[in-house]
Design an enzyme around this catalytic site. Structure first.
Site, PDB file in Angstrom:
ATOM      1  N   ASP A  26       0.835  -1.151  -0.019  1.00 53.00           N
ATOM      2  CA  ASP A  26       0.164   0.114  -0.024  1.00 53.00           C
ATOM      3  C   ASP A  26       1.006   1.186   0.020  1.00 53.00           C
ATOM      4  O   ASP A  26       1.967   1.175   0.543  1.00 53.00           O
ATOM      5  CB  ASP A  26      -1.048  -0.046   1.227  1.00 53.00           C
ATOM      6  CG  ASP A  26       0.096   0.228   2.499  1.00 53.00           C
ATOM      7  OD1 ASP A  26       0.791  -0.704   2.909  1.00 53.00           O
ATOM      8  OD2 ASP A  26      -0.033   1.100   3.181  1.00 53.00           O
TER       9      ASP A  26
ATOM     10  N   GLY B  65       4.692  -0.424   5.477  1.00 51.12           N
ATOM     11  CA  GLY B  65       3.883  -0.896   4.440  1.00 51.12           C
ATOM     12  C   GLY B  65       4.691  -1.039   3.044  1.00 51.12           C
ATOM     13  O   GLY B  65       5.497  -1.340   3.163  1.00 51.12           O
ATOM     14  N   GLU B  66       3.986  -0.647   2.082  1.00 43.81           N
ATOM     15  CA  GLU B  66       4.411  -0.823   0.607  1.00 43.81           C
ATOM     16  C   GLU B  66       4.566  -2.404   0.173  1.00 43.81           C
ATOM     17  O   GLU B  66       4.957  -2.731  -0.891  1.00 43.81           O
ATOM     18  CB  GLU B  66       5.899  -0.236   0.491  1.00 43.81           C
ATOM     19  CG  GLU B  66       6.297   1.011   0.934  1.00 43.81           C
ATOM     20  CD  GLU B  66       7.600   1.643   0.643  1.00 43.81           C
ATOM     21  OE1 GLU B  66       8.479   0.661   0.158  1.00 43.81           O
ATOM     22  OE2 GLU B  66       7.840   2.777   1.057  1.00 43.81           O
ATOM     23  N   GLY B  67       4.148  -3.399   1.300  1.00 41.60           N
ATOM     24  CA  GLY B  67       4.331  -4.650   1.101  1.00 41.60           C
ATOM     25  C   GLY B  67       5.621  -5.158   1.527  1.00 41.60           C
ATOM     26  O   GLY B  67       6.191  -6.512   1.522  1.00 41.60           O
TER      27      GLY B  67
END
Lengths: 348, 348
Positions: free
Chosen positions: B169, B316-318
Site C-alpha cells: 500500500d 507498508g509498501e508490502g
C-alpha cells in the site's frame, strides 16, 4: 586470535545514512539496525551478503546415560548420516537459503565408515564426553582441540566463499550440557536455564534439572565461582565437544570479520564461551531466532541481542540461524540500495 | 468469484507426513503449519514456491486534509515515482527475495506523465477519495472499479509466473482509513485500532482518533450496524481506493489458488474486505508480519493468523509481506524434502 571490534564511527555513519532513506525514521524496525551493523562490519554504506555456510558440529554426551533426553544416544550418529544424505531439516533450509552445510564430527560415538561424503569433516577427539554429573566432561587439551577443529572448518568454509556464517549442533543430551554451561557462565540457577530439549517428559525433566545441579555443584567444588573461572576450564568441566567446536566457529568468523548468526540454545552456549575467550566476538553476532528453550532468552539477554525470528523453533542443527539469512541479506540490500529523501525528491 | 476452500483432508494428510519427518514433533514450530497449509493449497506433499509478486496499490485520501499524517499528501505521488525508479524499500526487498513489483495507481492525485515505466499500471478511478470524516469516500461503483483493478493486475502477475502473491500500500492518510474500516468491519472502537501511522505527533494523533470516530458515526448513521453492512457499502463510506484494490488482489490470488501474504495494517484492512466478500479467501492468507500499528494485531486475531515475522516494521509498501517470502519457500522445501524417520533409519 586477532579479533578487531567494530568501529563505532562506522555505526554512527551508517545510522546517519539509514535515517535519510525514503521511509519514516525507524519504520523498518529491526531491519534498520541489522543493516547498520552489517555496514559497520563490512565498512561500507552498501553492504552485500552472498552465500552462507553452516557448520553443524556433532558429538555425544556421557550425560545422556542419565536419561535426560527423549531420544536414545544412537540418534546422534543416525542424524549425522541423515545430514550427509540430505534428508534433515538443515539440508532443506540451507538449500533454500543459499547456504552450504559442513558437518563436523568432533565426538560422535560409533560413527565410522562414512568416507566419500564431501560435507563430512571428521576430527573425532574422543567417543563422546564423560558424564558431567559425575566427572569432568573432557580434559583441558581436548576442549582446546575441539575449539581448534571448529576454527579450522569455519576457516575452510570462509575460504570457499562463505560471506555469512552459522554454527549448528547435533548431540543427544546437549541441552543438558548447554544448561549447565549457561548457568555456570552467567551465574544462573539450573531452574532458570533447563528446558524440555527435544521433548523430555515430566520425570525426565526432573532428572535433567537434578543432573544440571549436580554438574554445577561438582564443577564449583573444583573451580570455585564459575562466573570467574576461565572459559576453557568451564568447558572441560561441563562442556560438550560440539559446543567447544561451536565456540571455535564463532571465533573464526569474528576473526575473518564476517557476520556470524546464532542458532538456538546449545549453539548460543558455544557463542557465550567464544565471547568469554574474546569479548570482541560479540560485535559480529546476530541472533537468528529465539528458541522455545527458556535458557536461550537468558543467553540472548546476556549478549544484548534481539532475535530476528520468533517461530517457536526448538530443533537445532543451525535451522533457525540459516532461516534468518535472507533477512540479513535483505537488510544489507535495503541499506545499500534505497534512495535518500534528497535523491528521490520526496518531501519530509 | 469462484474460490474453493482448502480440503481438510489435505491438511490432515500433510500433518501425518509432517509428524513423521526426522525431527521431534513440533520442533520446527510455526514452519510446520506453514508447510502443511502450503501442501494443502497446492494439493501435494511436496509443495514448491517459485517467484513472487507484490502489487503495490496507491491512492490518495481526502481525509489527509484533516492533518492526520506526519507527511503531506504529495508524498503519495512522490513515493510512487520512487517505486518506479527503484529507490524505495519495497524495490530492494523484492529484488532480494525473488519478487516482482507491480505498481497500481487507482487514485494518486496529480500523478501524470509517467509513461514508459513497465511496472506502472494506471487505473486511476478518481483523484483520491473524499474526506471520510465528512462524506462517503467514494461511490459504490468506484469501489467496485477499484476492486476490479486489483483483480486484473493480480491476475496479470499470476499469468506472468507469480506463485506467491502479496499486496502493498501507498497512500498518505491510509492508516486513518484502515482504522475506520477495521473498526467498522470488526465492531471495534476507534481507540482500539488507531495508531501513530508514519509517526504523527500527540496533537495529530488526537485529531486522527477524532476523525476516525466521526467517520464511523457518519457511516453508521447511513448503514446502521456496520458489522452487518455489505463490504462494498462499508468500503464506499470509509474506504480508500488502494484498499479496495488490495481486496481485489487477495480475491484474485485466492481464486487462482496460490498463497497470499498479508503486509501491515492498511493491506490487512483490504484483506478483511476480501474475506467479507468471500470468506474462502481466508484459507489462502498468511500473515507476513505483525506491525507496530495496534489495529494490526486485532485484524490478525480476527483472521486467526499468527505473524511469520515480528520485526517492528511499520512502513507498508508490502515490505513485511515480501520479507516473509523466503520463510514460506523454506517451509515448502522442508515439507517436501525431509526424510521420515523410517526413510532415514533414525530411532524414535
Amino acid at each position: 586470535m586477532n579479533i578487531k571490534s567494530i568501529d563505532p564511527d562506522w555505526i554512527a555513519g551508517a545510522w546517519a545514512r539509514q535515517n535519510r532513506l525514503t521511509k519514516p525514521p525507524g519504520a523498518l524496525g529491526h531491519l534498520e539496525e541489522i543493516g547498520v551493523r552489517l555496514a559497520a562490519i563490512q565498512q561500507t554504506l552498501k553492504p552485500k551478503l552472498g552465500k552462507g555456510a553452516v557448520i553443524v558440529c556433532a558429538a555425544d554426551h556421557g550425560v545422556s546415560a542419565e536419561g535426560v533426553s527423549a531420544y536414545p544416544a544412537e540418534v546422534t550418529a543416525q542424524m549425522v548420516q541423515n545430514f550427509l544424505s540430505g534428508g534433515a531439516a538443515i539440508n532443506q533450509i540451507a538449500r533454500a537459503n543459499q547456504a552450504e552445510v559442513y558437518v563436523l564430527d568432533v565426538g560422535v560415538k560409533g560413527l565410522v565408515g562414512m568416507q566419500g561424503f564431501a560435507s563430512l569433516h571428521t576430527r573425532k577427539i574422543r567417543q563422546g564426553t564423560s558424564n558431567i554429573a559425575k566427572e569432568p566432561a573432557m580434559t583441558h587439551a581436548e576442549a582446546e582441540q575441539a575449539i581448534r577443529a571448529g576454527i579450522e572448518i569455519a576457516q575452510g568454509a570462509i575460504a570457499e566463499g562463505a560471506t555469512i556464517l552459522a554454527a549448528g549442533d547435533m548431540g543427544i543430551g546437549n541441552t543438558t550440557v548447554a544448561a549447565a554451561l549457561t548457568a555456570a557462565l552467567l551465574g544462573l540457577a539450573a531452574e532458570e536455564v533447563t528446558g524440555r530439549g527435544t521433548g523430555v517428559d515430566e520425570r525426565g525433566y526432573g532428572k535433567k534439572l537434578e543432573v544440571v545441579g549436580r554438574g554445577l555443584a561438582r564443577a564449583e567444588s573444583r573451580l570455585g565461582d564459575l562466573t570467574q573461572a576461565g572459559p576453557l576450564e568451564v568447558l572441560a568441566e561441563l562442556g560438550g565437544l560440539e559446543i567447544a567446536a561451536i565456540a571455535g566457529v564463532y571465533l573464526a568468523g569474528a576473526e575473518a570479520g564476517i557476520p556470524c548468526v546464532l542458532d538456538g540454545f546449545p549453539v548460543t552456549a558455544g557463542a557465550l564461551v567464544a565471547c568469554r575467550i574474546n569479548p570482541a566476538v560479540r560485535d559480529f553476532l546476530f541472533a537468528g531466532h529465539c528458541s522455545v528453550e527458556p535458557g536461550h532468552k537468558k543467553q540472548l539477554a546476556a549478549l544484548s541481542l534481539g532475535p530476528i525470528l520468533q517461530l517457536e523453533l526448538r530443533l537445532g542443527e543451525g535451522t533457525g540461524a540459516v532461516l534468518s539469512f535472507p533477512i540479513l541479506r535483505t537488510a544489507a540490500e535495503v541499506m545499500g540500495g534505497m534512495a535518500t529523501f534528497e535523491e528521490a525528491g520526496v518531501s519530509t
